[in-house]
Design a protein around this motif. Structure first.
Motif, PDB file in Angstrom:
ATOM      1  N   ILE A 132       4.468  12.530   4.098  1.00 27.95           N
ATOM      2  CA  ILE A 132       4.728  12.534   2.655  1.00 27.95           C
ATOM      3  C   ILE A 132       3.480  12.951   1.885  1.00 27.95           C
ATOM      4  O   ILE A 132       3.551  13.707   0.899  1.00 27.95           O
ATOM      5  CB  ILE A 132       5.225  11.148   2.209  1.00 27.95           C
ATOM      6  N   LEU A 133       2.302  12.500   2.338  1.00 28.16           N
ATOM      7  CA  LEU A 133       1.058  12.901   1.661  1.00 28.16           C
ATOM      8  C   LEU A 133       0.802  14.395   1.814  1.00 28.16           C
ATOM      9  O   LEU A 133       0.264  15.039   0.916  1.00 28.16           O
ATOM     10  CB  LEU A 133      -0.120  12.089   2.202  1.00 28.16           C
ATOM     11  N   ARG A 134       1.177  14.965   2.944  1.00 30.12           N
ATOM     12  CA  ARG A 134       1.051  16.419   3.096  1.00 30.12           C
ATOM     13  C   ARG A 134       1.978  17.152   2.123  1.00 30.12           C
ATOM     14  O   ARG A 134       1.633  18.217   1.604  1.00 30.12           O
ATOM     15  CB  ARG A 134       1.344  16.837   4.536  1.00 30.12           C
ATOM     16  N   ILE A 135       3.146  16.578   1.879  1.00 32.73           N
ATOM     17  CA  ILE A 135       4.032  17.155   0.856  1.00 32.73           C
ATOM     18  C   ILE A 135       3.361  17.059  -0.514  1.00 32.73           C
ATOM     19  O   ILE A 135       3.442  17.988  -1.326  1.00 32.73           O
ATOM     20  CB  ILE A 135       5.393  16.437   0.858  1.00 32.73           C
ATOM     21  N   GLY A 136       2.667  15.915  -0.761  1.00 36.59           N
ATOM     22  CA  GLY A 136       1.926  15.776  -2.018  1.00 36.59           C
ATOM     23  C   GLY A 136       0.869  16.843  -2.171  1.00 36.59           C
ATOM     24  O   GLY A 136       0.672  17.400  -3.260  1.00 36.59           O
ATOM     25  N   GLU A 137       0.170  17.161  -1.077  1.00 35.40           N
ATOM     26  CA  GLU A 137      -0.826  18.235  -1.119  1.00 35.40           C
ATOM     27  C   GLU A 137      -0.164  19.564  -1.452  1.00 35.40           C
ATOM     28  O   GLU A 137      -0.685  20.343  -2.279  1.00 35.40           O
ATOM     29  CB  GLU A 137      -1.521  18.316   0.234  1.00 35.40           C
ATOM     30  N   LEU A 138       0.975  19.838  -0.829  1.00 31.54           N
ATOM     31  CA  LEU A 138       1.695  21.082  -1.114  1.00 31.54           C
ATOM     32  C   LEU A 138       2.138  21.124  -2.574  1.00 31.54           C
ATOM     33  O   LEU A 138       2.051  22.169  -3.235  1.00 31.54           O
ATOM     34  CB  LEU A 138       2.902  21.195  -0.179  1.00 31.54           C
ATOM     35  N   CYS A 139       2.607  19.996  -3.101  1.00 32.03           N
ATOM     36  CA  CYS A 139       2.993  19.942  -4.519  1.00 32.03           C
ATOM     37  C   CYS A 139       1.802  20.216  -5.427  1.00 32.03           C
ATOM     38  O   CYS A 139       1.919  20.870  -6.464  1.00 32.03           O
ATOM     39  CB  CYS A 139       3.598  18.578  -4.842  1.00 32.03           C
ATOM     40  N   ALA A 140       0.624  19.687  -5.035  1.00 31.61           N
ATOM     41  CA  ALA A 140      -0.578  19.878  -5.860  1.00 31.61           C
ATOM     42  C   ALA A 140      -0.913  21.349  -6.014  1.00 31.61           C
ATOM     43  O   ALA A 140      -1.160  21.840  -7.130  1.00 31.61           O
ATOM     44  CB  ALA A 140      -1.759  19.129  -5.245  1.00 31.61           C
ATOM     45  N   LYS A 199      -4.994   4.308   7.932  1.00 31.09           N
ATOM     46  CA  LYS A 199      -4.099   3.234   7.486  1.00 31.09           C
ATOM     47  C   LYS A 199      -2.656   3.698   7.331  1.00 31.09           C
ATOM     48  O   LYS A 199      -1.749   2.875   7.242  1.00 31.09           O
ATOM     49  CB  LYS A 199      -4.588   2.642   6.165  1.00 31.09           C
ATOM     50  N   TRP A 200      -2.420   5.025   7.307  1.00 35.04           N
ATOM     51  CA  TRP A 200      -1.066   5.515   7.074  1.00 35.04           C
ATOM     52  C   TRP A 200      -0.334   5.765   8.381  1.00 35.04           C
ATOM     53  O   TRP A 200      -0.920   6.243   9.359  1.00 35.04           O
ATOM     54  CB  TRP A 200      -1.106   6.829   6.274  1.00 35.04           C
ATOM     55  N   ASN A 201       0.962   5.477   8.397  1.00 28.04           N
ATOM     56  CA  ASN A 201       1.785   5.818   9.552  1.00 28.04           C
ATOM     57  C   ASN A 201       2.230   7.276   9.453  1.00 28.04           C
ATOM     58  O   ASN A 201       1.907   7.981   8.498  1.00 28.04           O
ATOM     59  CB  ASN A 201       2.985   4.867   9.672  1.00 28.04           C
ATOM     60  N   ARG A 202       2.992   7.722  10.438  1.00 29.02           N
ATOM     61  CA  ARG A 202       3.367   9.140  10.492  1.00 29.02           C
ATOM     62  C   ARG A 202       4.196   9.558   9.287  1.00 29.02           C
ATOM     63  O   ARG A 202       4.016  10.658   8.760  1.00 29.02           O
ATOM     64  CB  ARG A 202       4.143   9.422  11.778  1.00 29.02           C
ATOM     65  N   VAL A 203       5.099   8.712   8.869  1.00 24.69           N
ATOM     66  CA  VAL A 203       5.938   9.053   7.722  1.00 24.69           C
ATOM     67  C   VAL A 203       5.082   9.205   6.465  1.00 24.69           C
ATOM     68  O   VAL A 203       5.227  10.171   5.694  1.00 24.69           O
ATOM     69  CB  VAL A 203       7.036   7.991   7.518  1.00 24.69           C
ATOM     70  N   LYS A 244       0.806  -1.221   0.000  1.00 23.11           N
ATOM     71  CA  LYS A 244       0.000   0.000   0.000  1.00 23.11           C
ATOM     72  C   LYS A 244       0.842   1.275   0.000  1.00 23.11           C
ATOM     73  O   LYS A 244       0.394   2.326  -0.457  1.00 23.11           O
ATOM     74  CB  LYS A 244      -0.959   0.003   1.187  1.00 23.11           C
ATOM     75  N   HIS A 245       2.088   1.220   0.500  1.00 25.51           N
ATOM     76  CA  HIS A 245       2.880   2.440   0.601  1.00 25.51           C
ATOM     77  C   HIS A 245       3.509   2.848  -0.722  1.00 25.51           C
ATOM     78  O   HIS A 245       3.771   4.041  -0.939  1.00 25.51           O
ATOM     79  CB  HIS A 245       3.969   2.263   1.665  1.00 25.51           C
ATOM     80  N   LEU A 246       3.761   1.900  -1.602  1.00 22.04           N
ATOM     81  CA  LEU A 246       4.514   2.213  -2.821  1.00 22.04           C
ATOM     82  C   LEU A 246       3.717   2.024  -4.106  1.00 22.04           C
ATOM     83  O   LEU A 246       4.168   2.458  -5.168  1.00 22.04           O
ATOM     84  CB  LEU A 246       5.789   1.363  -2.874  1.00 22.04           C
TER      85      LEU A 246
END
Length: 730
Positions: free
Chosen positions: A134-142, A126-130, A68-70
């Motif tokens: 990373i998903l918050r970085i994805g939001e910033l990239c968006a 389902k996601w861990n802290r890391v 699920k992570h990759l």
């Protein structure tokens, strides 16, 4: 144009919200633009063929890592490289904030970029802290690298605009659709086979749909169902992509009464929805649930957790329960399920895939557009100047360091419609409406910027020379007397303890007034050709495409505003008759009646002001008619409502609609103040001209915090008025 779509598992018939969204949207996009090529990148684990076709779309399956992570990000990496070096794509459309991690790469490779924001994935359990980081970085990239960002729910769009104000102008709200569910029930013999497969009887089971992950809340639903004394079954449709402890514990609860189907075909899902007694969505996190929209389309009663994206659907309070509260859910499902029926036709009209496709195509077109003057949705010269000015002022910080010169004593704000966003292909009057969510942003920004929100009665005292300067004021005014001001604006205003003034056109309250600008919009929307005759001239305008309709509306509107009032109303009445527009019903549906106004006027935070009898362009009326419109509307409101009417708002209110004659007539009629729509803040000098007060519009053209802060600073209007404080001799 070559377009590549990334971020989904695949299509067709792959279960999931993003997958259903893309399966419905992109065939329609292809139909709207048959010359464009659309390639959908899917994942090998979900697609049986490497390359396939679906309704004009090319489907390509690419590799991905397992787990699920990759899975998502590796497929997106392959997809972006494939789009650039194999397809030579010009535009890439990423779905989700995980795939948006590749947004800077896509831009660096020279592709235009649209990102659809489906949900706050970093809030998924389902996601861990890391992974969440990373998903918050994805939001910033968006929001940083996406040239356009589409949010599928109003609350997501509002939240993004508040957290990323510099990106607000490129964030759009376009919802999911509900019209893909077939309204006709499937053949009885086939339905019986599907029900028998799972041991079900029609109208004797509750259905819920989704992946078996914690944020979907199925554990709450199972607990509530087990403790409720119900003579029915619980059916959970869906499975986990990657089996984990949560999904294993959930599946262990399967029994004769709790049935898990796993992933099923869309046809089978439709049958199960149509035969269920209730659909329940216990989610902790959603974007805009397609499963809920499918239940609405199937005509199934629905019960949803009260998270904000679910509340955005706008159902009655009875259709919601407290998220995470299994006891409240138990009480709700134990009641008669028919109590949770919703207005299916209204929902299907609001969440229409054809309109979603048209709005998405319009977003695409803004990336391609050069010199869009004259096309639908383009801004007037004044509005383009303001729009550019808002951005420039924000970029250099002038709205901060010049506001002490430009803000004056305060500002009077003008609103018209306040209602939930409605997807419409042709909406030339959209500038007259804002959403309740944006009104909430307006009031929040006013408080944060240090404004006192005061009643209109207090404006002159605060503006007079010699009055203590103190904090700036803001007075809120709503024109025309629309019902949505009470239904959607008032709850927000109450929550902020904000007084407001409603300016009422009395003919609208009677139900016989003419909302001619809306009549014109609806007529052009329905007609393929618009023909105007009169005064020895003939105007014959095509009106088949959205471009033609936009051009026709702008040309006719300008033509009518330049001519006499009688001709304006005669022409719009004729066009409305040709198009079958019921003008009386239009007014009755949109405007408050006298009974509603008599209730409203008793509220301590509400003032009623006059907006003339019939909403004419007063400068085009003879003196007797203008005086009658101004004076008799005041008298009629006072007689019907039993309250003094001290304030007038001039219809249209710009320099072409009102002038010194109207200011004099308003004073003679006994008004304390009369308000224009000439944009400026209120300064002490205005106190000497109380019947020509300025007002600034909060409208649908500039629904972002950048524009609000610029407006509240007063700087754009001081520049527009060539550094003069607006003074009008009466």
């Amino acid at each position: 144009m070559k377009i590549c779509v990334l971020g989904l598992r695949g299509l067709p018939h792959v279960m999931g919200g993003v997958e259903t969204h893309c399966e419905q949207l992109f065939p329609l996009m292809k139909g709207l633009h048959p010359d464009d090529s659309f390639t959908i990148i899917g994942r090998k684990g979900y697609l049986p063929e490497e390359v396939s076709e679906y309704h004009g779309l090319r489907i390509v399956s690419l590799p991905h890592a397992r787990g699920k992570h990759l899975e998502t990000i590796t497929n997106t990496i392959f997809g972006v490289l494939y789009a650039r070096f194999v397809l030579h794509a010009e535009l890439i459309h990423l779905h989700g904030i995980g795939p948006a991690l590749m947004a800077p790469v896509a831009r660096a490779l020279g592709m235009r970029l649209v990102v659809t924001y489906h949900s706050k994935n970093y809030e998924h359990h389902k996601w861990n802290r890391v992974a969440r980081f990373i998903l918050r970085i994805g939001e910033l990239c968006a929001v940083t690298f996406g040239e356009r960002v589409i949010a599928v729910s109003q609350c997501l769009a509002t939240d993004l605009k508040q957290r990323f104000p510099k990106a607000a102008a490129k964030i759009y709200f376009i919802p999911n659709g509900a019209t893909h569910i077939n309204t006709a029930k499937s053949a009885a013999f086939r339905s019986n086979d599907v029900l028998a497969r799972y041991g079900l009887e029609e109208n004797k089971y509750i259905i819920s749909i989704g992946r078996l992950v914690p944020e979907k809340g199925f554990h709450d639903l199972c607990r509530a169902f087990r403790t409720a004394d119900l003579d029915c079954k619980l059916l959970i449709v869906g499975d986990a992509d990657h089996r984990d402890e949560y999904s294993k514990r959930l599946l262990q609860q399967a029994s004769d009464r709790i049935v898990f189907t796993g992933f099923i075909s869309h046809d089978r899902l439709q049958i199960l929805l149509q035969r269920a007694s209730l659909f329940v969505l216990p989610s902790y996190n959603e974007g805009l649930s397609i499963a809920a929209l499918e239940a609405v389309g199937a005509g199934t009663p629905i019960l949803l957790s009260d998270i904000e994206p679910n509340r955005d659907l706008g159902f009655r309070m009875e259709n919601y329960f407290r998220v995470g509260d299994a006891d409240d859910l138990r009480r709700k499902i134990s009641q008669d399920h028919e109590l949770y029926g919703v207005d299916r036709d209204k929902a299907l009209q609001q969440y229409n895939w054809d309109v979603v496709a048209a709005e998405t195509a319009r977003v695409y077109s803004t990336l391609q557009a050069h010199g869009r003057e004259g096309k639908p949705g383009s801004l007037s010269l004044k509005h383009r100047a303001f729009n550019s000015g808002f951005g420039t002022l924000a970029a250099i910080g002038a709205d901060r360091w010049l506001r002490f010169l430009a803000r004056g004593r305060g500002v009077i704000l003008m609103f018209h419609h306040v209602r939930p966003w409605r997807p419409r292909e042709f909406a030339p009057n959209r500038g007259l409406e804002i959403t309740p969510e944006f009104l909430d942003v307006v009031l929040t920004e006013l408080r944060q910027e240090g404004f006192d929100i005061i009643p209109l009665d207090a404006v002159l005292d605060r503006a007079r020379p010699g009055a203590a300067a103190g904090r700036p004021f803001a007075a809120l005014t709503f024109d025309d007397g629309y019902r949505d001001n009470v239904e959607h604006a008032w709850p927000v205003l109450r929550r902020h303890n904000a007084p407001w003034t409603l300016f009422v056109t009395t003919d609208f309250a009677d139900g016989r007034g003419r909302l001619w600008w809306l009549e014109l919009e609806q007529a052009i929307a329905r007609l393929d050709r618009v023909v105007l005759r009169g005064n020895g001239e003939l105007r014959d305008l095509p009106s088949r495409t959205m471009v033609e309709k936009g051009a026709a509306f702008e040309a006719i509107y300008r033509h009518l505003r330049a001519g006499p009032e009688e001709r304006l109303r005669a022409i719009t009445a004729d066009l409305a008759a040709q198009a079958g527009v019921d003008t009386r019903r239009l007014t009755a549906n949109l405007c408050l009646g006298w009974d509603e106004l008599q209730t409203l006027v008793r509220e301590p935070d509400v003032l009623i002001g006059a907006h003339t009898l019939s909403h004419p362009i007063l400068a085009k009326c003879d003196g007797t008619t203008a005086m009658r419109e101004i004076a008799e509307s005041k008298e009629l409101l006072e007689r019907r409502l039993g309250r003094p009417v001290r304030h007038l708002a001039y219809p249209f209110g710009d320099a072409s609609a009102v002038g010194p004659r109207e200011f004099r007539l308003a004073r003679q009629a006994g008004y304390v103040t009369a308000i224009t729509s000439r944009p400026a803040h209120v300064f002490p000098d205005h106190a000497a001209h109380p019947h020509a007060l300025p007002r600034t519009s909060v409208n649908g053209l500039f629904q972002n915090t950048r524009a609000l802060r610029a407006q509240f600073s007063g700087v754009p209007f001081l520049i527009w008025n060539r550094r003069r404080i607006l003074k009008i001799e009466c």
